[in-house]
Design an enzyme around this catalytic site. Structure first.
Site, PDB file in Angstrom:
ATOM      1  N   GLU A   1       0.781  -1.242  -0.063  1.00 39.13           N
ATOM      2  CA  GLU A   1       0.186   0.356  -0.111  1.00 39.13           C
ATOM      3  C   GLU A   1       0.710   0.755  -0.529  1.00 39.13           C
ATOM      4  O   GLU A   1       1.807   1.444   0.581  1.00 39.13           O
ATOM      5  CB  GLU A   1      -1.079  -0.273   1.082  1.00 39.13           C
ATOM      6  CG  GLU A   1      -1.948  -1.054   1.462  1.00 39.13           C
ATOM      7  CD  GLU A   1      -2.988  -1.058   1.964  1.00 39.13           C
ATOM      8  OE1 GLU A   1      -3.674  -2.416   2.218  1.00 39.13           O
ATOM      9  OE2 GLU A   1      -2.816  -0.242   2.834  1.00 39.13           O
TER      10      GLU A   1
ATOM     11  N   CYS B   1       3.533   8.296   0.625  1.00 37.18           N
ATOM     12  CA  CYS B   1       4.118   7.703   1.426  1.00 37.18           C
ATOM     13  C   CYS B   1       4.139   6.463   0.290  1.00 37.18           C
ATOM     14  O   CYS B   1       3.356   5.726   0.747  1.00 37.18           O
ATOM     15  CB  CYS B   1       3.217   7.810   2.750  1.00 37.18           C
ATOM     16  SG  CYS B   1       3.443   6.564   3.760  1.00 37.18           S
TER      17      CYS B   1
ATOM     18  N   CYS C   1       5.825  -5.973   8.535  1.00 36.04           N
ATOM     19  CA  CYS C   1       7.267  -5.530   8.869  1.00 36.04           C
ATOM     20  C   CYS C   1       7.814  -6.423  10.605  1.00 36.04           C
ATOM     21  O   CYS C   1       6.818  -7.025  10.599  1.00 36.04           O
ATOM     22  CB  CYS C   1       6.792  -4.523   9.945  1.00 36.04           C
ATOM     23  SG  CYS C   1       8.030  -2.975  10.466  1.00 36.04           S
TER      24      CYS C   1
ATOM     25  N   CYS D   1       5.515  -3.049  16.114  1.00 32.59           N
ATOM     26  CA  CYS D   1       5.494  -2.765  17.298  1.00 32.59           C
ATOM     27  C   CYS D   1       3.453  -2.395  17.615  1.00 32.59           C
ATOM     28  O   CYS D   1       3.487  -2.527  17.020  1.00 32.59           O
ATOM     29  CB  CYS D   1       5.810  -0.847  16.430  1.00 32.59           C
ATOM     30  SG  CYS D   1       7.491  -0.301  16.319  1.00 32.59           S
TER      31      CYS D   1
ATOM     32  N   CYS E   1       1.119  -0.875  16.429  1.00 34.85           N
ATOM     33  CA  CYS E   1       0.915  -0.418  14.207  1.00 34.85           C
ATOM     34  C   CYS E   1       0.344  -1.821  13.694  1.00 34.85           C
ATOM     35  O   CYS E   1       0.605  -2.808  14.069  1.00 34.85           O
ATOM     36  CB  CYS E   1       2.789  -0.235  13.392  1.00 34.85           C
ATOM     37  SG  CYS E   1       2.318   0.320  12.375  1.00 34.85           S
TER      38      CYS E   1
ATOM     39  N   CYS F   1      -1.474   7.086   9.818  1.00 33.36           N
ATOM     40  CA  CYS F   1      -0.655   6.695  10.360  1.00 33.36           C
ATOM     41  C   CYS F   1      -1.011   5.458  10.868  1.00 33.36           C
ATOM     42  O   CYS F   1      -1.707   5.451  11.908  1.00 33.36           O
ATOM     43  CB  CYS F   1      -0.420   8.055  11.265  1.00 33.36           C
ATOM     44  SG  CYS F   1       1.710   6.932  12.803  1.00 33.36           S
TER      45      CYS F   1
END
Length: 457
Positions: free
Chosen positions: A184, A198, A205, A209, A212, A429
């Protein structure tokens, strides 16, 4: 990491139930006739990485997927990627995206053509408002040269799957990779003429975190330099006529950019080339959760801007919400920045601080943050947390964010508030990606934050 670039408003001082692994655990998952077992000791030291596929076509960039179904549990210090020239296995064509200009020039000369032809090709791939994806878009090139390109080269590294438009005009673009995985990209228009793309650097990932959504995916693979650069090319090709010039790039989409540092540095180099996409190095920002060795390397090798996702003022909290801190503590991270920035002229690091209600948003946190960034040339972005499925956290109230900001501003910090952009399309975010059935674990909540987390459930 999710898309983390939003409108900035500079302010002064006067502006007014999930999987919790708490003991040794073993998880077995059956997938594509393979059984994968994950063993997590107490406390869980690392997020897990899961690699499902390998790419079939590569450019002159670092390949980054494992060749078989495998798991690992490290933060990417080892350079286990292969570098070299690869071609599409089905048609033996070389993907030109992902080459630096010098590499493209060498390849063109190896085919028997002049360096000047390489420059004309480069400008049609990246500049002159062409952003070519097809051979018939390469007008002005020598006929024989075009014939050679049609027989030996490919020009497009991604396939457009879908584009979603949020109520505030933010676009989320979904791309399909050659191996079927999806990434994305987010384009954030700005009425002040600074539109930002972005880009993602990984599929998923590994950093895990806790706030996230992308981190819930684990890591499937790194993106190649071609796949990273192509996101910016597609953004300009698709949206320039609608949103105006796209002037900024942030590596704040899916993934930890410095975990894929070879391809990220290479992609950034391509983006800032003055005969191509021609982004200003100061307007290309690479974000990291705090991989210290790679951070040092980035500051030595790249002129682009650096952002550090901080999000806590104590090791105890950061160990929980950002497990990378268990390897690279706050003190080491910040002292590294002090040392490295002494030798960089007129350079400021951007600290990103996602505000989590009852976790990291107290006045005491604000005061500690002032001390932590002492003597580091920096700006601070306070980011509103954007909820997602399975989230343990709540966003800090606007009033509390303003109070926090004012404490920083009164101490002389340069601080910005960043309102959410694109959250109604999961484009804000921390909201990118699709974790699916296989998800990274939620870590045990420290006792003093149990109440804050329970209030959000």
């Amino acid at each position: 990491m999710g898309s983390m670039w939003m409108r900035q408003v500079r302010v002064g001082a006067t502006s007014s139930h999930s999987l919790l692994l708490s003991k040794p655990s073993l998880i077995s998952l059956s997938l594509y006739q393979f059984t994968i077992s994950f063993s997590y000791p107490k406390p869980l030291p690392l997020p897990y990485l899961i690699s499902l596929v390998s790419p079939h076509r590569h450019s002159l960039s670092t390949t980054a997927a494992s060749s078989s179904l495998s798991t690992s549990s490290h933060f990417g210090d080892d350079d286990d990627d292969g570098i070299g020239v690869s071609k599409n296995c089905s048609n033996s064509k070389l993907l030109l995206k992902g080459m630096r200009y010098s590499e493209l020039e060498n390849w063109v000369q190896s085919q028997g053509y002049r360096p000047g032809q390489a420059l004309m090709l480069w400008k049609r791939l990246y500049g002159n408002d062409i952003w070519a994806h097809h051979i018939d878009e390469f007008e002005g090139l020598n006929k024989d040269f075009k014939k050679m390109l049609s027989e030996n080269a490919e020009f497009k590294a991604l396939s457009l799957k879908e584009m979603l438009t949020a109520s505030d005009g933010t676009r989320k673009i979904l791309f399909t990779l050659e191996d079927g995985l999806v990434i994305e990209t987010v384009v954030i228009p700005c009425d002040r003429g600074r539109t930002t793309v972005c880009v993602s650097s990984q599929v998923g990932c590994a950093m895990n975190c806790q706030f996230c959504y992308t981190g819930r995916m684990g890591l499937k693979r790194h993106l190649t330099a071609a796949e990273i650069v192509e996101q910016a090319v597609f953004a300009r090709r698709l949206l320039t006529s609608e949103v105006g010039s796209i002037t900024n790039v942030v590596f704040m989409g899916m993934g930890e950019p410095l975990h894929n540092i070879d391809n990220v540095i290479k992609a950034a180099d391509i983006m800032v080339h003055d005969q191509g996409l021609h982004f200003s190095p100061r307007k290309v920002t690479v974000s990291t959760s705090g991989l210290v060795p790679q951070l040092r390397r980035f500051l030595h090798e790249s002129n682009c801007a650096l952002a550090v996702s901080l999000n806590a003022t104590t090791d105890e909290v950061r160990n929980w919400i950002m497990p990378i801190n268990r390897k690279y503590k706050l003190g080491l991270l910040l002292e590294t920045l002090r040392e490295e920035l002494r030798s960089k002229h007129n350079y400021k690091v951007l600290f990103e601080y996602v505000m989590l209600s009852g976790v990291n948003d107290s006045i005491e946190d604000a005061k500690r943050l002032i001390d932590l960034v002492q003597d580091i040339p920096c700006k601070i972005n306070l980011i509103s947390f954007n909820p997602h499925t399975g989230s343990q956290f709540r966003p800090t109230s606007d009033a509390k964010m303003i109070e926090f900001r004012n404490v920083l501003a009164e101490a002389g910090c340069t601080v910005f508030l960043r309102p959410s952009r694109g959250d109604d399309q999961m484009a804000a975010c921390g909201q990118l990606g699709n974790p699916g059935a296989i998800q990274a674990p939620l870590l045990r909540v420290p006792q003093q934050f149990q109440m804050a987390v329970n209030m959000s459930l």
